[in-house]
Enzyme design. Structure first.
Site, PDB file in Angstrom:
ATOM      1  N   ARG A   1     -19.697 -42.490  20.281  1.00 38.32           N
ATOM      2  CA  ARG A   1     -18.293 -43.453  19.717  1.00 38.32           C
ATOM      3  C   ARG A   1     -17.534 -42.462  18.823  1.00 38.32           C
ATOM      4  O   ARG A   1     -18.018 -41.405  18.184  1.00 38.32           O
ATOM      5  CB  ARG A   1     -19.192 -44.844  18.503  1.00 38.32           C
ATOM      6  CG  ARG A   1     -19.746 -44.020  17.769  1.00 38.32           C
ATOM      7  CD  ARG A   1     -20.354 -45.862  17.455  1.00 38.32           C
ATOM      8  NE  ARG A   1     -21.373 -44.864  16.242  1.00 38.32           N
ATOM      9  CZ  ARG A   1     -22.058 -46.021  15.498  1.00 38.32           C
ATOM     10  NH1 ARG A   1     -21.921 -47.072  16.316  1.00 38.32           N
ATOM     11  NH2 ARG A   1     -22.730 -45.458  14.776  1.00 38.32           N
TER      12      ARG A   1
ATOM     13  N   LYS B   1     -20.174 -48.914  22.249  1.00 37.03           N
ATOM     14  CA  LYS B   1     -21.116 -48.500  22.836  1.00 37.03           C
ATOM     15  C   LYS B   1     -21.164 -48.703  24.045  1.00 37.03           C
ATOM     16  O   LYS B   1     -21.893 -48.131  25.000  1.00 37.03           O
ATOM     17  CB  LYS B   1     -22.907 -49.040  22.132  1.00 37.03           C
ATOM     18  CG  LYS B   1     -23.917 -48.185  22.292  1.00 37.03           C
ATOM     19  CD  LYS B   1     -25.007 -49.130  21.062  1.00 37.03           C
ATOM     20  CE  LYS B   1     -24.647 -49.280  20.293  1.00 37.03           C
ATOM     21  NZ  LYS B   1     -25.359 -49.733  19.318  1.00 37.03           N
TER      22      LYS B   1
ATOM     23  N   TYR C   1      14.661 -50.294   7.845  1.00 36.01           N
ATOM     24  CA  TYR C   1      13.805 -49.519   6.475  1.00 36.01           C
ATOM     25  C   TYR C   1      12.750 -50.848   6.348  1.00 36.01           C
ATOM     26  O   TYR C   1      12.982 -52.110   6.575  1.00 36.01           O
ATOM     27  CB  TYR C   1      14.343 -49.171   5.841  1.00 36.01           C
ATOM     28  CG  TYR C   1      15.007 -50.248   4.553  1.00 36.01           C
ATOM     29  CD1 TYR C   1      14.743 -51.210   3.308  1.00 36.01           C
ATOM     30  CD2 TYR C   1      16.148 -51.290   4.590  1.00 36.01           C
ATOM     31  CE1 TYR C   1      14.508 -51.785   2.603  1.00 36.01           C
ATOM     32  CE2 TYR C   1      16.845 -51.457   3.974  1.00 36.01           C
ATOM     33  CZ  TYR C   1      16.119 -52.208   2.666  1.00 36.01           C
ATOM     34  OH  TYR C   1      16.810 -53.189   2.275  1.00 36.01           O
TER      35      TYR C   1
ATOM     36  N   HIS D   1     -28.018 -45.842   6.122  1.00 38.01           N
ATOM     37  CA  HIS D   1     -27.168 -47.153   6.029  1.00 38.01           C
ATOM     38  C   HIS D   1     -25.680 -46.818   4.644  1.00 38.01           C
ATOM     39  O   HIS D   1     -24.525 -46.729   4.935  1.00 38.01           O
ATOM     40  CB  HIS D   1     -27.814 -48.532   5.566  1.00 38.01           C
ATOM     41  CG  HIS D   1     -27.089 -49.893   5.637  1.00 38.01           C
ATOM     42  ND1 HIS D   1     -26.634 -50.267   4.701  1.00 38.01           N
ATOM     43  CD2 HIS D   1     -25.826 -50.584   6.436  1.00 38.01           C
ATOM     44  CE1 HIS D   1     -25.352 -51.057   4.398  1.00 38.01           C
ATOM     45  NE2 HIS D   1     -26.086 -50.994   5.866  1.00 38.01           N
TER      46      HIS D   1
ATOM     47  N   ARG E   1     -29.390 -53.481  21.633  1.00 36.63           N
ATOM     48  CA  ARG E   1     -28.710 -53.079  21.091  1.00 36.63           C
ATOM     49  C   ARG E   1     -27.516 -54.131  21.041  1.00 36.63           C
ATOM     50  O   ARG E   1     -27.178 -54.015  22.163  1.00 36.63           O
ATOM     51  CB  ARG E   1     -28.503 -51.220  20.526  1.00 36.63           C
ATOM     52  CG  ARG E   1     -29.679 -50.826  20.214  1.00 36.63           C
ATOM     53  CD  ARG E   1     -29.760 -49.622  20.437  1.00 36.63           C
ATOM     54  NE  ARG E   1     -28.752 -48.787  21.936  1.00 36.63           N
ATOM     55  CZ  ARG E   1     -27.955 -47.493  21.291  1.00 36.63           C
ATOM     56  NH1 ARG E   1     -28.422 -46.708  20.742  1.00 36.63           N
ATOM     57  NH2 ARG E   1     -27.643 -46.877  22.947  1.00 36.63           N
TER      58      ARG E   1
ATOM     59  N   CYS F   1      11.253 -56.296   1.223  1.00 33.35           N
ATOM     60  CA  CYS F   1      10.681 -56.040   0.563  1.00 33.35           C
ATOM     61  C   CYS F   1       9.457 -57.049  -0.458  1.00 33.35           C
ATOM     62  O   CYS F   1       9.191 -56.198  -1.404  1.00 33.35           O
ATOM     63  CB  CYS F   1      12.219 -56.374  -0.657  1.00 33.35           C
ATOM     64  SG  CYS F   1      12.420 -57.193  -1.245  1.00 33.35           S
TER      65      CYS F   1
ATOM     66  N   MET G   1     -25.197 -55.888  12.854  1.00 29.36           N
ATOM     67  CA  MET G   1     -26.195 -56.524  13.896  1.00 29.36           C
ATOM     68  C   MET G   1     -26.889 -55.455  13.936  1.00 29.36           C
ATOM     69  O   MET G   1     -27.826 -54.768  13.542  1.00 29.36           O
ATOM     70  CB  MET G   1     -24.882 -57.234  14.637  1.00 29.36           C
ATOM     71  CG  MET G   1     -23.791 -57.786  14.800  1.00 29.36           C
ATOM     72  SD  MET G   1     -22.705 -57.727  15.967  1.00 29.36           S
ATOM     73  CE  MET G   1     -22.395 -56.271  16.005  1.00 29.36           C
TER      74      MET G   1
ATOM     75  N   SER H   1      18.264 -58.244   2.723  1.00 30.92           N
ATOM     76  CA  SER H   1      16.757 -57.639   2.724  1.00 30.92           C
ATOM     77  C   SER H   1      16.028 -58.808   2.408  1.00 30.92           C
ATOM     78  O   SER H   1      15.919 -59.992   1.811  1.00 30.92           O
ATOM     79  CB  SER H   1      16.684 -56.970   1.524  1.00 30.92           C
ATOM     80  OG  SER H   1      15.336 -56.953   1.355  1.00 30.92           O
TER      81      SER H   1
ATOM     82  N   GLY I   1     -24.584 -51.083  11.576  1.00 27.03           N
ATOM     83  CA  GLY I   1     -26.130 -51.469  11.308  1.00 27.03           C
ATOM     84  C   GLY I   1     -25.829 -52.906  10.579  1.00 27.03           C
ATOM     85  O   GLY I   1     -26.741 -53.353  10.686  1.00 27.03           O
TER      86      GLY I   1
END
Length: 971
Positions: free
Chosen positions: A422, A109, A939, A540, A179, A919, A190, A852, A188
């Site tokens: 934002r 913010k 991979y 909210h 704020r 994997c 804080m 792997s 919402g």
């Protein structure tokens, strides 16, 4: 969200230093000179006042995470130079000390307010206290660091100069909003305080200056309510009860119908609420400001904020910034108002202004759902000039930030003020559409578009939708606002606590509330969807649900929720606790019963987007699949092969199979064991053939039997099963019990399993390998293409692997010879899951053709944590910061990752063409994928539904790596 700007009277003059005292130079630790201003006349000397030098401390954290995605945090050059000293950054028309690159220091913010000021938007002036100050506040016994308060006062003087008003001056009072604003958006979670600076004297000055006593006392009663709740700890409902009581006495339904005299009376009643609880409302505006800053910093450690960070995996942030800003008033009559809007539809991505607006209101009225707002189009009809300004500002912001923006604004007597912007939280469908269309519009290139979509967005798109929306129309009980799209089916519950408890028991739930508050976040996260009687599209409930990809319906006028008795009523229907209901978050429909769902599809904008992703990634993405059905599903999601087929899972597919496996285990002679294995062979061959056909032409990695044998046997207390097994195997019951007892292990993870089984009972390996090659031959003889990779599990030495590798090749050659010398393309490799194997990767690679990494067991053995038992202490470790995240979900890069890095280097030194992948469960986790890209794996392999997420993470890793290399080359 509200900030105020008042008309500047001619009598207002430039404020002097507090109490008329001269400013005193203050030298910072780096030699910079600041202006130290003493506290104003009559102001209490707050904690932290004084001439102490500012601390030199950097609290930037290495990691943060947004919507389930870990992000590497890199401080900007501006942050790096200023973080050791400057704690307050001013923004406004005259100057803006910060910019958008400073989110880690100023919060999202604060950085955006500074940037908006820089690009010329109408932003009320203010100041931002840095996030690292929050960290120091909490480590310093809830006290501001030395020198911080002086910087706040100096910044406040700059705001006063621009506004022509002064905090605490009854003749020209400056009112402030206070704020929060962390580097990662936490809507919402804080605290916020609006209208700060009012007291009994200043409210009269505000009334005289504005010419509107009703407006002044409306602002005052709001301030008393919010300040009491946020700063003094007075429950909000105590103020709400007084408001409702007065409305009842005056026989009005809306607070806007109360007169100035009514609101003056309400202010008195609100102060009585303070008195009844032994609280003292501070009349001194400077004390109000100090305590409000403390409250916002405290809210960083509130339960709801901690829960939100926990469920979203947000770690490593220093804290929240505090933004202190001049108020802009939306409650100054019919030409004023407040609103929240998105530059595009956050649910669908449509390029159209989307939001809500309330006439004669302040910001909390919109986001709290207290009043039902009007669509943003209302502003176009009622205040066309302000609407045109809003359209222009939205276009400017999108062009500047190159992303969809979430905007809070206030209109004060026809004049638009931008209070916040934002990057807007959006659904998965919206994220993909916005990315694709912004490329078409020329705002971004495809690389940037790929980075705009978070892996969590794709996760949302993979959630089911209703199978047939037309079929349930007769069960629709009512309709509300489509606040967050998607299909949710579950049992109705009416409290956040019930939602948590039911979900923990494995039951799907829909949370039904009159309205949600930040305290409900645990229940919202546990629920499949959320239904609210009150609230709009930016309430909210709507914002949080959209951010999590959970379906949500709000603002249903026909719904009456009785939370106390756990029942809701809508259009003659009753919804009781435990009743199944379904929500269509895309249409707002509330549907009776458990409606059928259907799987998603990858098509349209998503198909085009994923083509960009695949064109950029280097890592292959395979899947973990044990059945032909899983293999086919994974291929639909773009899997390029199978990285792990667990043969033991096939044994549990039917009673006949598990009975045959058990007969093999309890066999008392090799001949009996071979007979049971011969009976298993057709089952294994059929499964392998189905998987190879489903993956036609793609590599299929099949792991030899891995678990300890006792896992296939019944519990010794299961008498009937043991007796049946004895009859089936032709042995005595005592021999069955003896085998069960003999195979029991103290620590199965380290016991008789993996390659140890194949070395001890080579006939097991021989059966499995024969089944693989016979299946491959059949597929190839029917025109299919096969690439078979045979993986030996749990090796710790090259000798173990060599023993099994020779057996595999011998049986494979025998099968191919038996079928006319058909040559099956195959490789023999191993799963690296024992730390010794990683350390001996060089010698093991002389035998293995591929590695792997089985990171589940590798994590267990490296940490010494049992995956089955870690739940007993993991929550405490996460709460206390001993672990930043669950290492079985997110790869431990510092420990397990170093073993992987070492094994890759040693393995490729011994065999340069060594194929290497992963994997384990972490194979589809985005931060892990990025790490593995950098390490140089070929991979990753993950569950079918995580394949698109892994593809995106791999594409993003490639783009970021290329950009990093390009930046380094320029330097």
């Amino acid at each position: 969200m509200q900030n105020q700007v008042l008309r500047r009277p001619a009598t207002c003059s430039q404020p002097q230093a507090a109490a008329g005292k001269p400013a005193v130079p203050l030298k910072f630790s780096n030699g910079r000179i600041a202006r130290r201003l003493p506290c104003a006349a009559g102001a209490k000397q707050p904690q932290g006042c004084g001439a102490q030098p500012l601390e030199s401390r950097s609290s930037l954290a290495p990691f943060a995470r947004s919507q389930g995605r870990l992000l590497t945090v890199a401080a900007s050059a501006a942050v790096a130079t200023e973080i050791s000293t400057q704690r307050v950054y001013v923004f406004g028309k005259s100057k803006s000390e910060g910019d958008a690159s400073m989110k880690q220091l100023l919060g999202g913010k604060g950085a955006n307010l500074a940037e908006m000021s820089r690009i010329g938007l109408s932003v009320p002036p203010g100041l931002t206290i840095t996030t690292n100050t929050c960290a120091d506040f909490h480590s310093n016994g809830r006290q501001l660091p030395p020198g911080c308060w002086e910087e706040v006062l100096a910044g406040l003087r700059a705001v006063e100069a621009e506004m022509g008003c002064k905090l605490g001056d009854p003749a020209a009072p400056l009112l402030l909003s206070v704020r929060s604003g962390a580097a990662v958006s936490m809507p919402g979670m804080m605290d916020t305080v609006l209208n700060l600076g009012l007291n009994d004297a200043c409210v009269e000055g505000l009334a005289a200056r504005s010419g509107d006593p009703r407006f002044a006392y409306d602002a005052y009663r709001r301030f008393l309510d919010m300040y009491g709740d946020v700063v003094m700890g007075i429950p909000h409902h105590l103020f709400e009860e007084q408001l409702e009581k007065l409305k009842s006495e005056r026989m009005v339904s809306e607070d806007t119908a109360l007169s100035a005299a009514d609101l003056r009376l309400l202010v008195g009643r609100y102060k009585q609420v303070y008195g009844r609880l032994g609280k003292v409302f501070p009349e001194d505006p400077y004390e109000q400001l100090r305590l409000a800053i403390y409250a916002v910093f405290d809210s960083w450690q509130s339960e709801r904020a901690n829960v939100y960070r926990s469920v979203n995996g947000i770690t490593g942030l220093a804290g929240t910034a505090v933004n202190v800003q001049a108020m802009a008033f939306g409650n100054m009559g019919p030409t004023s108002g407040t609103g929240v809007c998105f530059t595009r539809n956050p649910s669908t991505g449509e390029r159209k202004l989307y939001g809500e607006y309330l006439i004669n209101a302040q910001g909390e009225d919109v986001v709290a759902g207290i009043r039902t707002p009007e669509p943003i189009e209302t502003l176009a009809r009622t205040l066309p000039g302000a609407y045109r300004q809003l359209i222009d500002n939205c276009a400017l912001l999108e062009k500047h930030y190159k992303d969809m923006q979430d905007i809070e604004f206030t209109v004060q007597e026809g004049q638009l003020f931008m209070l916040q912007c934002r990057g807007g939280k959006r659904t998965g469908a919206a994220a993909v559409r916005i990315a694709v269309e912004m490329v078409e519009e020329g705002l971004v290139d495809p690389d940037t578009a790929v980075l705009m979509v978070e892996p969590g967005h794709l996760d949302q798109l993979l959630h089911p939708q209703f199978a047939d929306e037309a079929s349930y129309k007769g069960d629709v009980m009512g309709t509300g606002l489509p606040a967050s799209p998607g299909a949710a089916v579950g049992q109705a519950v009416f409290t956040a606590e019930d939602a948590e408890a039911w979900r923990a028991s494995g039951l799907p739930v829909v949370l039904v509330r009159r309205e949600t508050s930040p305290e409900d976040v645990k229940g919202m996260y546990s629920a499949e969807g959320v239904l609210c009687q009150l609230g709009g599209m930016t309430s909210h409930a709507a914002v949080v649900a959209r951010g999590w990809g959970k379906p949500c319906v709000t603002g249903c006028a026909d719904l009456q929720v009785d939370e106390h008795n756990k029942v809701a009523r809508i259009n003659g229907h009753e919804i009781r606790q435990g009743d199944f209901i379904s929500l269509n978050g895309s249409s707002g429909e509330i549907i009776r019963g458990k409606q059928p769902l259907a799987p998603p599809e990858l098509a349209g904008d998503l198909g085009r987007f994923m083509a960009w992703v695949d064109a950029r990634r280097r890592l292959g993405v395979l899947t973990n699949a044990d059945t032909p059905e899983d293999a086919e599903e994974a291929r639909k999601f773009g899997a390029e092969g199978i990285g792990l087929c667990r043969t033991e899972h096939m044994f549990f597919a039917s009673e006949e199979r598990i009975a045959t496996v058990r007969r093999m285990i309890v066999a008392q002679t090799k001949e009996a064991r071979l007979k049971a294995l011969a009976d298993l062979l057709p089952f294994q061959r059929a499964d392998f053939e189905g998987i190879l056909r489903a993956m036609d032409g793609l590599p299929v990695t099949i792991r030899l039997l891995d678990p300890p044998l006792h896992e296939f046997l019944p519990d010794g207390e299961m008498t009937e099963v043991c007796e049946a097994l004895a009859r089936d195997a032709g042995v005595t019951v005592d021999e069955v019990y003896g085998t069960i007892e003999k195979l029991q292990e103290v620590n199965p993870m380290l016991g008789f399993r993996g390659c140890r089984l194949g070395v001890t009972y080579p006939e097991i390996t021989e059966m499995q390998v024969r089944a693989m090659f016979e299946a491959a031959v059949q597929v190839m003889n029917s025109g299919g293409v096969v690439q078979l990779d045979i993986m030996v599990p749990l090796v710790g030495t090259a000798a173990e692997l060599r023993n099994q590798e020779q057996l595999v090749r011998r049986v494979g050659e025998q099968v191919m010879s038996e079928h006319g010398n058909v040559r099956v393309p195959y490789r023999v490799g191993t799963m690296i899951e024992v730390p010794r194997a990683a350390l001996q990767a060089g010698s093991i690679a002389t035998v293995a053709e591929f590695f792997s990494f089985g990171t589940n067991d590798l994590t267990q053995m490296t940490f010494g944590y049992s995956r089955d038992d870690i739940g007993k202490f993991l929550p405490t470790y996460l709460e206390k910061g001993i672990l930043p995240y669950d290492p079985f979900q997110v790869l431990d890069q510092e420990g397990v990752g170093e073993l992987i890095r070492f094994a890759v280097e040693r393995g490729r030194t011994a065999r340069p063409d060594l194929k290497i992948g992963i994997c384990g469960e972490q194979g589809g986790e985005p931060n892990t994928v990025a790490f593995l890209h950098d390490v140089g794996l070929d991979y990753v392999s993950c569950s079918p539904f995580r394949v698109p997420i892994a593809r995106l993470a791999a594409g993003q890793a490639a783009i970021r790596s290329a950009r990093k290399q390009a930046a380094a080359a320029k330097q």
